[in-house]
Scaffold this active site. Structure first.
Site, mmCIF file in Angstrom:
data_model
loop_
_atom_site.group_PDB
_atom_site.id
_atom_site.type_symbol
_atom_site.label_atom_id
_atom_site.label_comp_id
_atom_site.label_asym_id
_atom_site.label_seq_id
_atom_site.Cartn_x
_atom_site.Cartn_y
_atom_site.Cartn_z
ATOM 1 N N ASP A 142 29.857 57.618 35.134
ATOM 2 C CA ASP A 142 28.545 57.340 35.500
ATOM 3 C C ASP A 142 27.435 58.332 35.066
ATOM 4 O O ASP A 142 27.808 59.330 34.615
ATOM 5 C CB ASP A 142 28.588 56.929 37.100
ATOM 6 C CG ASP A 142 27.542 56.056 37.506
ATOM 7 O OD1 ASP A 142 26.355 55.618 36.742
ATOM 8 O OD2 ASP A 142 27.463 55.445 38.794
HETATM 9 C C1 BGC Z 1 24.642 53.697 38.638
HETATM 10 C C2 BGC Z 1 25.260 52.790 37.584
HETATM 11 C C3 BGC Z 1 24.431 52.654 36.348
HETATM 12 C C4 BGC Z 1 23.907 54.042 35.953
HETATM 13 C C5 BGC Z 1 23.154 53.655 34.489
HETATM 14 C C6 BGC Z 1 24.102 54.973 37.988
HETATM 15 O O1 BGC Z 1 23.108 55.664 38.652
HETATM 16 O O2 BGC Z 1 25.549 54.065 39.400
HETATM 17 O O3 BGC Z 1 25.871 51.763 38.340
HETATM 18 O O4 BGC Z 1 24.995 51.701 35.346
HETATM 19 O O5 BGC Z 1 23.390 54.643 36.832
HETATM 20 O O6 BGC Z 1 21.946 53.417 34.970
#
Ligand code: BGC
Length: 765
Positions: free
Chosen positions: A304
């Site tokens: 993530d």
């Molecule tokens: C989130 C993800 C997301 C990623 C990219 C993160 O903060 O937990 O779900 O895909 O950001 O934007």
């Protein structure tokens, strides 16, 4: 952000880029390997030519430098200019970028990759396409309320068509985290608390995103996230510690992931949280043992956003280099945002701290995905300005948005059949902070939808009534604060009206990432408004806007009619009006239980029995209940009324015993005693009465949407087999035990409906 214009040179290059790519030796190499029918040699051939730096580059994904709006959805990073990003691409330092769309920008970036980098490996463009792209559909939690996986597949398909037309190859969706704690803000992104519904929605969304073939120009790669148990954060606090048993992981949190992978999802995202002491991003048991060895997952694992870097703050990695090492060794293939793989993997490999074979394995997975997406055949496959225009916000897409929105609405109450409202002859006071305006329509995680394109409630209602002047709009208060004179104006409007429609709830920013709440109630300012308006004594319909289960009280709870309208996206206003005025009846069902009070969280219907169940409707001494309330829902999972009057009768089992290898047919009659048509969602629950591991008080095993005309009775038929009675046993494997089961066909998880019992025979012959 550098929003400098695309250079003329780049545009000229783009025309020639495809031709140049088609003639390139890398492509020839890959095509010959593909002809031989084997993917690995083709990928290996390219691998052999890559330096460790280029390999680390293939494992590095960065936020796109050109979309300022997208950048607001995540913690900010040091700004990068588009030019600097192009330079990185040319140097082979990036595998792709995310959350930047638009064919013009994407084209220029892709040209830099395929034409101007040494190996010409195409970029992959990723994005959070969570509930639609430019056409915005209901938030996933709302859509789950439709209990209609096919609907979720159709909206995901359209989201993919629009996103792919704007250059996107890969969506960071679906989110398949089971969410049982309403305080957690990210419940809004998933399918709610139930495992079966979660499985169905996960599979449907993957199918919708990926279409019939990943190489199609309208398909996007799905990413099941967040692996794993992100929704089990302690106290519903985002990013917080998760400590659940392996049994619970395997029974509750894993199944939607398994379903997403079975449906073809070829990527997954490691969750931010730790899992019993080991952060998911550096958890070899999770990412290697379970995912690769047990489930034979062949796709790629991405961190993530800065998940690898966060291993330091978790107190698990000593420094950035250690974080990169731990993540890749655990099984992460690609690093998002931190840049740590690029920075440290070459040296880690040179010093022998990470085997080159591990690096190669990760690169091979990434390249294999790019091959599957068709990017090696045509890196510009999803980059076409004309297609972008033609496939965006079409009438068909908007019609689907309205259909999906209507079917996501859940009616909690309708005393005295206040709804549907008449279209003429009544003056309506539409009151509340969500009555009018472009804010808070789309819902969290809508990066590409534009609020100005969405249709609000007031517009939807005015278009639905005979005379637009029948509807008077008053804001009453702000979302979380009073508005000077607001209540007085609202009360005056209510007095002058025949009916009040009160639009209250949560603002868009009150759910979503990092938006956990300690109280799942309506803000005080809105409760005060509701009390004052209710005092006027006019029939009042409450329209709730929400991204989570709420606990309701006071005038809101006492209102004769309540509709849960979530965040419904582009066509929310007209869709709510359709249901309010009876163009279509409500047919949604709660995918999350609404508890009586915040203090009950996490409350979910499928809880275990205790040794001292409080079985009666009264509070009993020394039983499982609170001092002040029962351990039940205010509105249970699966609850949702229709404009009909539904009755359940005649439960019939074809036998009171199910053979070990046989099936049991369960039938029930659903009758509509009302005068309006209904779409009922008949739900089948079971309870395994005694088992070697305690079983929940009820578990959903099947459901059916059934249309019942006024006066009509229909029989619903379900078939259960041994498989439906399976649970994770003490050996952590799927197990079935002979014995007694209760079965219900009911309108919700806590309604009686009709019930019976059967025995699974122990005789295995
Ligand atoms: C989130 C993800 C997301 C990623 C990219 C993160 O903060 O937990 O779900 O895909 O950001 O934007």
């Amino acid at each position: 952000m550098d929003r400098s214009r695309i250079s003329r040179r780049a545009l000229l290059l783009s025309a020639g880029a495809l031709a140049a790519w088609q003639a390139s030796p890398v492509r020839a190499l890959m095509q010959s390997a593909e002809r031989e029918g084997a993917l690995p040699p083709r990928v290996d051939a390219l691998l052999g030519r890559m330096t460790p730096e280029e390999k680390a580059g293939q494992l590095t994904l960065m936020p796109a430098a050109w979309d300022a709006n997208a950048a607001t959805f995540n913690p900010s990073q040091p700004p990068t200019s588009f030019r600097a990003q192009l330079a990185q691409i040319r140097a082979g330092q990036l595998t792709g970028v995310f959350n930047g769309s638009g064919s013009t920008w994407v084209r220029e970036a892709q040209i830099a990759a395929v034409k101007e980098s040494r190996l010409g490996i195409p970029l992959i463009f990723a994005a959070d396409v969570i509930h639609g792209f430019r056409t915005v559909f209901p938030v996933p939690l709302a859509e789950a309320a439709s209990f209609d996986p096919l609907l979720a597949e159709r909206t995901a398909r359209v989201a993919a068509i629009e996103a792919a037309a704007a250059g996107i190859d890969w969506t960071f969706a679906p989110m398949v985290d089971i969410a049982r704690d309403a305080r957690w803000g990210r419940a809004v992104e998933g399918a709610g608390e139930d495992v079966l519904l979660g499985i169905h929605m996960a599979a449907a969304r993957v199918k919708g995103f990926q279409g019939t073939s990943l190489s199609n120009d309208d398909a996007v790669l799905a990413c099941a996230k967040h692996f794993a148990a992100y929704g089990a954060a302690e106290a519903g606090l985002d990013y917080n510690t998760v400590d659940v048993s392996e049994h619970t992981l395997r029974e509750i949190y894993f199944p939607p992931f398994e379903a997403a992978f079975a449906a073809g999802a070829l990527s997954t995202m490691a969750a931010f949280n730790e899992l019993s002491g080991i952060p998911a991003t550096a958890n070899p048991w999770l990412l290697d043992q379970v995912l690769r060895r047990e489930w034979r997952f062949g796709g790629l694992v991405v961190t993530d956003y800065t998940g690898d870097e966060e291993l330091i703050a978790h107190g698990f990695a000593a420094d950035e280099r250690d974080a990169a090492r731990l993540a890749i060794l655990a099984g992460v293939d690609m690093s998002m945002t931190s840049g740590l793989f690029l920075k440290h993997l070459p040296d880690l490999v040179t010093k022998g701290e990470v085997p080159m074979a591990r690096l190669d394995e990760a690169v091979r997975r990434v390249l294999a995905i790019k091959v599957k997406l068709g990017l090696f055949d045509d890196p510009f496959r999803r980059i076409d300005a004309r297609r972008e225009k033609a496939r965006t916000r079409t009438q068909t897409h908007l019609a689907l948005a309205r259909e999906a929105a209507r079917r996501s609405i859940v009616m909690l109450k309708n005393e005295g059949n206040l709804l549907p409202l008449p279209r003429s002859g009544k003056r309506i006071a539409l009151i509340g902070p969500f009555a009018e305006g472009k804010l808070d329509l789309l819902g969290p995680w809508s990066i590409f939808g534009r609020a100005v394109d969405a249709v609000d409630l007031a517009t939807g209602m005015r278009a639905a009534v005979e005379e637009a002047s029948q509807v008077t709009v008053k804001q009453g208060c702000l979302i979380e604060k009073p508005l000077a004179g607001g209540i007085e104006e609202a009360v005056a409007a209510a007095r002058a009206a025949d009916i009040v429609v009160l639009a209250v709830g949560e603002g868009q920013k009150m759910s979503g990432e990092a938006e956990s709440r300690t109280e799942i109630t309506l803000p005080d300012a809105q409760r005060a408004l509701a009390e004052a308006v209710a005092e006027v004594g006019k029939p009042m319909v409450v329209l709730l806007k929400n991204g989570r289960a709420l606990s309701l009280d006071g005038a809101v709870l006492a209102a004769p009619a309540i509709l849960v309208t979530w965040f419904l996206g582009s066509e929310g206003g007209p869709a709510i009006a359709d249901v309010l005025f009876g163009v279509e009846g409500p047919s949604g069902r709660l995918p999350v239980s609404f508890p009586h009070a915040s203090g009950q969280t996490p409350y979910y219907y499928s809880h275990k029995p205790t040794g001292r169940p409080n079985r009666s409707a009264e509070i009993e001494a020394y039983k499982t209940r609170y001092r002040d309330m029962l351990h039940t829902a205010q509105f249970a999972f699966g609850h949702g009324l229709t404009y009909g009057e539904i009755e359940y009768s005649n439960l019939e089992l074809n036998s009171t015993a199910m053979d070990w290898n046989g099936a049991l047919t369960v039938r029930a009659t659903v009758s509509n005693r009302g005068s309006l048509a209904a779409v009922e969602v008949a739900q089948l629950y079971i309870r395994d009465v005694t088992a070697s591991i305690t079983r929940p008080v009820r578990e959903l095993k099947a459901y059916q949407r059934v249309s019942v005309a006024p006066g009509e009775s229909k029989q619903v038929t379900f078939t259960l087999t041994r498989r439906d009675l399976m649970f994770i046993g003490r050996n952590l494997r799927p197990t079935v035990e002979a014995g007694e089961f209760y079965v219900w066909v009911a309108p919700s998880a806590e309604a009686d409906g009709v019930s019976g019992r059967f025995v699974l025979s122990a005789d295995r012959t």
